[in-house]
Enzyme design. Structure first.
Site, short mmCIF file in Angstrom:
data_model
loop_
_atom_site.label_atom_id
_atom_site.label_comp_id
_atom_site.label_asym_id
_atom_site.label_seq_id
_atom_site.Cartn_x
_atom_site.Cartn_y
_atom_site.Cartn_z
N SER A 15 0.81 -1.22 0.00
CA SER A 15 0.00 0.00 0.00
C SER A 15 0.85 1.28 0.00
O SER A 15 1.79 1.41 0.78
CB SER A 15 -0.92 0.02 1.22
OG SER A 15 -1.57 1.28 1.30
N LYS A 66 -13.84 -3.82 2.28
CA LYS A 66 -14.71 -2.64 2.14
C LYS A 66 -16.19 -2.95 2.45
O LYS A 66 -16.90 -2.10 2.96
CB LYS A 66 -14.59 -2.04 0.74
CG LYS A 66 -13.24 -1.37 0.50
CD LYS A 66 -13.19 -0.70 -0.87
CE LYS A 66 -11.78 -0.22 -1.16
NZ LYS A 66 -11.67 0.44 -2.46
N ASN A 151 -19.70 -6.58 -19.06
CA ASN A 151 -19.11 -7.52 -18.11
C ASN A 151 -19.19 -8.94 -18.64
O ASN A 151 -20.09 -9.27 -19.42
CB ASN A 151 -19.85 -7.43 -16.76
CG ASN A 151 -19.06 -8.06 -15.64
OD1 ASN A 151 -17.86 -7.81 -15.50
ND2 ASN A 151 -19.71 -8.89 -14.83
N GLY A 236 -4.67 4.40 -12.58
CA GLY A 236 -5.44 4.80 -11.41
C GLY A 236 -4.65 5.45 -10.28
O GLY A 236 -5.19 5.62 -9.19
P1 ATR Z 1 -13.18 -5.72 -7.53
O1 ATR Z 1 -13.52 -5.43 -6.10
O2 ATR Z 1 -11.74 -5.48 -7.88
O3 ATR Z 1 -14.11 -5.06 -8.49
P2 ATR Z 1 -14.58 -8.16 -8.03
O4 ATR Z 1 -15.77 -7.66 -7.31
O5 ATR Z 1 -14.15 -9.58 -7.84
O6 ATR Z 1 -13.31 -7.31 -7.68
O7 ATR Z 1 -14.81 -7.88 -9.59
C1 ATR Z 1 -13.87 -8.23 -10.56
C2 ATR Z 1 -14.38 -7.80 -11.93
O8 ATR Z 1 -13.41 -8.18 -12.91
C3 ATR Z 1 -15.68 -8.46 -12.35
O9 ATR Z 1 -16.41 -7.60 -13.19
C4 ATR Z 1 -15.18 -9.69 -13.12
O10 ATR Z 1 -16.10 -10.22 -14.04
P3 ATR Z 1 -17.24 -11.27 -13.56
O11 ATR Z 1 -18.30 -10.45 -12.91
O12 ATR Z 1 -17.71 -11.90 -14.83
O13 ATR Z 1 -16.56 -12.22 -12.63
C5 ATR Z 1 -14.01 -9.07 -13.85
N1 ATR Z 1 -13.05 -10.09 -14.28
C6 ATR Z 1 -12.15 -10.74 -13.51
N2 ATR Z 1 -11.42 -11.60 -14.25
C7 ATR Z 1 -11.86 -11.47 -15.54
C8 ATR Z 1 -11.49 -12.06 -16.80
N3 ATR Z 1 -10.51 -12.96 -16.89
N4 ATR Z 1 -12.16 -11.66 -17.90
C9 ATR Z 1 -13.14 -10.73 -17.84
N5 ATR Z 1 -13.55 -10.14 -16.68
C10 ATR Z 1 -12.91 -10.50 -15.56
#
Ligand code: ATR
Length: 269
Positions: A15, A66, A151, A236
């Site tokens: 962090s 969170k 998504n 970011g």
């Molecule tokens: P965060 O708190 O970082 O948002 P999260 O709630 O687990 O973590 O969300 C991760 C996001 O990345 C989700 O939108 C996830 O898609 P899904 O809802 O289909 O799971 C997306 N994500 C993670 N790995 C992915 C991949 N290999 N391809 C496409 N989307 C991905």
């Protein structure tokens, strides 16, 4: 007397928040300490209660706590309640009671509008991802012309679309269905962590488009694709500093200057 603050997460050693808050404190002459605290995955609430009992004035909360932070608050800010995201990233100790706020949305908006000089009003915005990160910043995009959420899992995108208000048009799409350019594209998926490319077509990018990745630290496949297609690209780090500045303001009542701190943290990388 030194006011004590901390950031709580798991993992937490990476962090940059202590560096950011130390820079803010120096700049604004506040006498504070700010440390990283690793909470056990099943021990978040206990960790917070210990900090409150030890007189800490506040804390930031990061992955994966969170949503748990939201649940343990005695009171919540209006923006947390109206966003419906159920997530809190800033805790304030008010006479032993825990007040929760979330500065992620305003952090993103300030970075995009103030630092990158890109105005959100009347823009067509595409958000990639529908997890916690996407949910946490949706409420900051008020005034956009349209918001599209794409998504991998369509139900989650639809759910998120239903929570959008104050925007003329909101829709959910699959990545493969994207077939037009957008003004602002925000990557809120976690794919940058694993260097995974998203199945998004090049047509969504243009030279007037801002492609914003909520990740920082290195170029993600999303940023690379956007850059190769002529878009303006941002990571970011600015959002990280801006969300911290808003938390600092909530705690100390003074607004730090952020541009020099963003530069300072970038130079350390
Ligand atoms: P965060 O708190 O970082 O948002 P999260 O709630 O687990 O973590 O969300 C991760 C996001 O990345 C989700 O939108 C996830 O898609 P899904 O809802 O289909 O799971 C997306 N994500 C993670 N790995 C992915 C991949 N290999 N391809 C496409 N989307 C991905």
């Amino acid at each position: 007397m030194t006011d004590k603050y901390a950031v709580i997460g798991n993992p937490i050693s990476h962090s940059k928040s202590p560096l950011i808050h130390e820079a803010f404190a120096k700049q604004t002459n506040q006498d504070i300490s700010y440390e990283r605290i690793l909470a056990p995955l099943d021990g978040f609430e206990l960790t917070v209660r210990d900090l409150i009992a030890s007189g800490y004035k506040g804390a930031n909360v990061t992955v994966p706590f969170k949503f748990e932070a939201y649940k343990i608050c005695d009171s919540l800010s209006a923006r947390v309640i109206s966003s419906g995201s159920g997530a809190v990233n800033t805790l304030i100790n008010i006479h032993g009671k825990i007040h929760g706020d979330n500065t992620d949305g305003v952090g993103l908006r300030n970075d995009i509008e103030k630092n990158l000089k890109f105005l959100i009003a009347d823009k067509n915005i595409l958000i990639l991802g529908a997890g916690g990160a996407a949910y946490g910043v949706l409420n900051s995009l008020i005034g956009a012309k349209s918001i599209t959420i794409a998504n991998r899992t369509s139900e989650k995108a639809l759910q998120l679309v239903m929570s959008i208000s104050d925007v003329n048009e909101a829709r959910a799409k699959m990545f493969e269905e994207l077939d037009a350019p957008y003004d602002l594209i925000i990557n809120a998926t976690s794919t940058g962590l694993t260097d995974t490319a998203l199945p998004i077509p090049n047509i969504i990018f243009s030279k007037d488009c801002l492609a914003y990745d909520m990740m920082y630290g290195r170029e993600t496949p999303f940023m690379k694709q956007a850059r190769e297609n002529g878009a303006l690209v941002a990571d970011g780090l600015g959002m990280l500093v801006e969300q911290a500045a808003e938390a600092f303001y909530l705690w100390c009542g003074v607004r730090p200057e952020t541009q020099s701190v963003i530069q300072q943290i970038r130079n350390l990388a």
